[in-house]
Design a protein around this motif. Structure first.
Motif, PDB file in Angstrom:
ATOM      1  N   LEU A 218    -145.265 -24.038 -11.642  1.00 55.11           N
ATOM      2  CA  LEU A 218    -145.888 -22.810 -12.123  1.00 55.11           C
ATOM      3  C   LEU A 218    -145.430 -22.443 -13.536  1.00 55.11           C
ATOM      4  CD1 LEU A 218    -145.834 -20.510  -8.944  1.00 55.11           C
ATOM      5  CD2 LEU A 218    -147.761 -21.762  -9.919  1.00 55.11           C
ATOM      6  N   GLY A 219    -144.682 -23.342 -14.182  1.00 51.89           N
ATOM      7  CA  GLY A 219    -144.262 -23.085 -15.554  1.00 51.89           C
ATOM      8  C   GLY A 219    -143.009 -22.240 -15.628  1.00 51.89           C
ATOM      9  N   SER A 220    -142.779 -21.680 -16.816  1.00 54.55           N
ATOM     10  CA  SER A 220    -141.559 -20.901 -17.052  1.00 54.55           C
ATOM     11  C   SER A 220    -141.906 -19.576 -17.704  1.00 54.55           C
ATOM     12  CB  SER A 220    -140.599 -21.685 -17.969  1.00 54.55           C
ATOM     13  OG  SER A 220    -141.189 -21.903 -19.241  1.00 54.55           O
ATOM     14  N   ASN A 221    -140.970 -18.627 -17.587  1.00 59.12           N
ATOM     15  CA  ASN A 221    -141.188 -17.304 -18.154  1.00 59.12           C
ATOM     16  C   ASN A 221    -140.721 -17.264 -19.613  1.00 59.12           C
ATOM     17  OD1 ASN A 221    -138.397 -17.214 -18.002  1.00 59.12           O
ATOM     18  ND2 ASN A 221    -138.342 -15.818 -16.271  1.00 59.12           N
ATOM     19  N   ALA A 222    -140.559 -16.052 -20.138  1.00 63.25           N
ATOM     20  CA  ALA A 222    -140.264 -15.890 -21.564  1.00 63.25           C
ATOM     21  C   ALA A 222    -138.885 -16.418 -21.951  1.00 63.25           C
ATOM     22  CB  ALA A 222    -140.378 -14.423 -21.961  1.00 63.25           C
ATOM     23  N   ILE A 223    -138.002 -16.660 -20.982  1.00 62.75           N
ATOM     24  CA  ILE A 223    -136.681 -17.209 -21.305  1.00 62.75           C
ATOM     25  C   ILE A 223    -136.465 -18.567 -20.636  1.00 62.75           C
ATOM     26  CG2 ILE A 223    -135.545 -15.027 -21.828  1.00 62.75           C
ATOM     27  CD1 ILE A 223    -134.530 -14.875 -19.018  1.00 62.75           C
ATOM     28  N   GLY A 224    -137.547 -19.219 -20.245  1.00 59.71           N
ATOM     29  CA  GLY A 224    -137.463 -20.578 -19.743  1.00 59.71           C
ATOM     30  C   GLY A 224    -137.062 -20.717 -18.289  1.00 59.71           C
ATOM     31  N   GLN A 225    -137.009 -19.623 -17.545  1.00 58.76           N
ATOM     32  CA  GLN A 225    -136.654 -19.701 -16.127  1.00 58.76           C
ATOM     33  C   GLN A 225    -137.883 -20.031 -15.291  1.00 58.76           C
ATOM     34  OE1 GLN A 225    -135.055 -15.771 -15.685  1.00 58.76           O
ATOM     35  NE2 GLN A 225    -132.998 -16.361 -16.312  1.00 58.76           N
ATOM     36  N   SER A 226    -137.645 -20.595 -14.123  1.00 59.20           N
ATOM     37  CA  SER A 226    -138.727 -21.060 -13.258  1.00 59.20           C
ATOM     38  C   SER A 226    -139.515 -19.886 -12.679  1.00 59.20           C
ATOM     39  CB  SER A 226    -138.164 -21.911 -12.125  1.00 59.20           C
ATOM     40  OG  SER A 226    -139.151 -22.161 -11.150  1.00 59.20           O
TER      41      SER A 226
END
Length: 450
Positions: A218-226
């Motif tokens: 599902l990609g990553s958020n604004a700080i690269g977390q799952s």
């Protein structure tokens, strides 16, 4: 009691409802995830905080543009690996520890001697430098083409000389093939640099590959977390709040509603006064007051060390207000039941009034308790999302509301994966409980008996 329930007409009608059975299966899947996360620790807060990708990486359904791929490669080279691989790696006694710290989840630097790692790292940097130079040349060429097109458009609209427009178009015709050639070279160089990155930091295989695939699909958020870890870990928070609030409110509402409806008199007057008073207090205001009370507390105001205690204010705020609807419904049902023959017979035999309430009255309101439990469960979840979005709810750990709140700025950049993941999972759970609630009411509520 449960054997009698299974043999009842309402139970048979409920189990014949295919939509309700499918919804129960969905609820069962959510429950299984909750059990795996809560009791077996399959997902933890540490997993949610761990970085696994560059920022705002889209999920598997969306293909990254060439520019986004280049930006991701640049992050790996200049930010992540650039600070993780020291130049004196070959002479450091803790070389393997330094390489392990560069891991992104299950994706790690190749297990090889430091000399081989440095060789691959040098090759990656060289290929990235070549790609970066091509990207700058391509950017200049495309900007020049854009400028010429704008000049042609302005000259044409203002009725400028035809020879000037023709000259500009000839220049444009020469530049466009050059830009196309530069783009092809850039994409080829980018593919080579990505292959070099994969050689230095290969994708995990086997079970580690499956886990990493789950982290990144599902990609990553604004700080690269799952995003997937955040979304599925939030099921635990949703179930915690739903179970605690719904159970407490059904128990409190049933007890007070049954007492008011059966005993009447001053008990009924007191309960209804409480119902009227608490109904007039907006729970948002109550929660704001409780949040202010807990602010600065060593016990409650530390979401990092004691994240579970951050839920207490939600339990209290919702628990003090959500039970009033259940109390009203149970009170009305008990006022009808207390005049039935079997209750009158139990009174005539000499059973105590509390015994009659517990043994004969409350069991006959189970259908209303089940319906109210499912309604309160989804109400608690939806309100947690609203409150967390407003900054008054969960903090220090993932929740669907917190995810939506953190990602509201991403919507302006057309990045919907964080908001979409939280919304879809919440929608599935709420819809399933709504279907089950309607089926329960249709099957067990006497008003709906056909």
């Amino acid at each position: 009691m449960f054997a009698r329930l299974r043999n009842s007409r309402g139970y048979r009608k409920f189990t014949r409802n295919r939509g309700a059975m499918v919804a129960l299966g969905v609820i069962g899947a959510y429950t299984a995830i909750f059990i795996l996360v809560w009791f077996f620790g399959v997902l933890t807060r540490a997993d949610a905080r761990e970085r696994v990708l560059p920022r705002n990486t889209p999920g598997w359904l969306e293909k990254q543009s060439v520019e986004d791929r280049f930006n991701a490669l640049t992050w790996y080279v200049e930010s992540h690996l650039g600070s993780a691989i020291p130049s004196d790696l070959a002479t450091r006694p803790d070389a393997q520890d330094a390489l392990r710290r560069a891991a992104l989840g299950e994706r790690r630097i190749i297990d090889a001697p430091p000399e081989r790692v440095l060789e691959l790292w040098a090759d990656l940097r060289a290929k990235h430098k070549e790609t970066d130079d091509l990207f700058l040349d391509l950017e200049d060429a495309e900007n020049e083409i854009l400028d010429i097109r704008l000049i042609i458009a302005d000259t044409t609209s203002s009725g400028g000389p035809e020879d000037e427009i023709a000259s500009l178009r000839e220049e444009l015709a020469e530049l466009e093939p050059e830009a196309a050639q530069l783009r092809a070279e850039f994409e080829s160089s980018l593919a080579g640099a990505e292959a070099a990155l994969t050689e230095l930091m290969p994708m995990p295989k086997g079970w580690a590959g499956i886990v990493y695939g789950f982290r990144t699909f599902l990609g990553s958020n604004a700080i690269g977390q799952s995003i997937s870890v955040h979304a599925f870990y939030s099921i635990k928070i949703a179930f915690q709040i739903g179970l605690v609030v719904a159970t407490a409110c059904v128990v409190i509402g049933t007890a007070l509603g049954a007492a008011a409806g059966f005993f009447g008199g001053w008990i009924d007057a007191l309960v209804m006064w409480l119902v009227s008073t608490l109904s007039s207090v907006p729970y948002l205001v109550l929660l704001a007051v409780l949040s202010f009370m807990f602010t600065g507390s060593q016990l409650f105001d530390n979401p990092v060390d004691r994240p579970e205690l951050q839920l207490v204010k939600l339990y209290v705020a919702m628990g003090l207000t959500f039970w009033v609807g259940t109390a009203r419904v149970i009170r009305g049902e008990v006022m009808k039941i207390r005049s039935l023959e079997y209750v009158q017979a139990a009174t005539a035999i000499g059973f105590s009034r509390p015994y009659i309430v517990v043994r004969h009255i409350i069991p006959n309101t189970f259908h209303l308790m089940f319906i109210n439990f499912s309604l309160l469960f989804i109400a608690a979840i939806k309100n947690e999302v609203i409150l967390s979005f407003l900054g008054l709810g969960v903090s220090g750990q993932p929740s669907w509301g917190a995810m939506i709140n953190d990602a509201k700025d991403d919507l302006t950049n057309y990045f919907f994966w964080t908001v979409g993941s939280a919304s879809v999972l919440m929608f599935g759970l709420v819809l399933a409980f709504n279907i089950v609630s309607d089926a329960l009411q249709d099957a067990f509520d006497p008003k709906h008996v056909a």
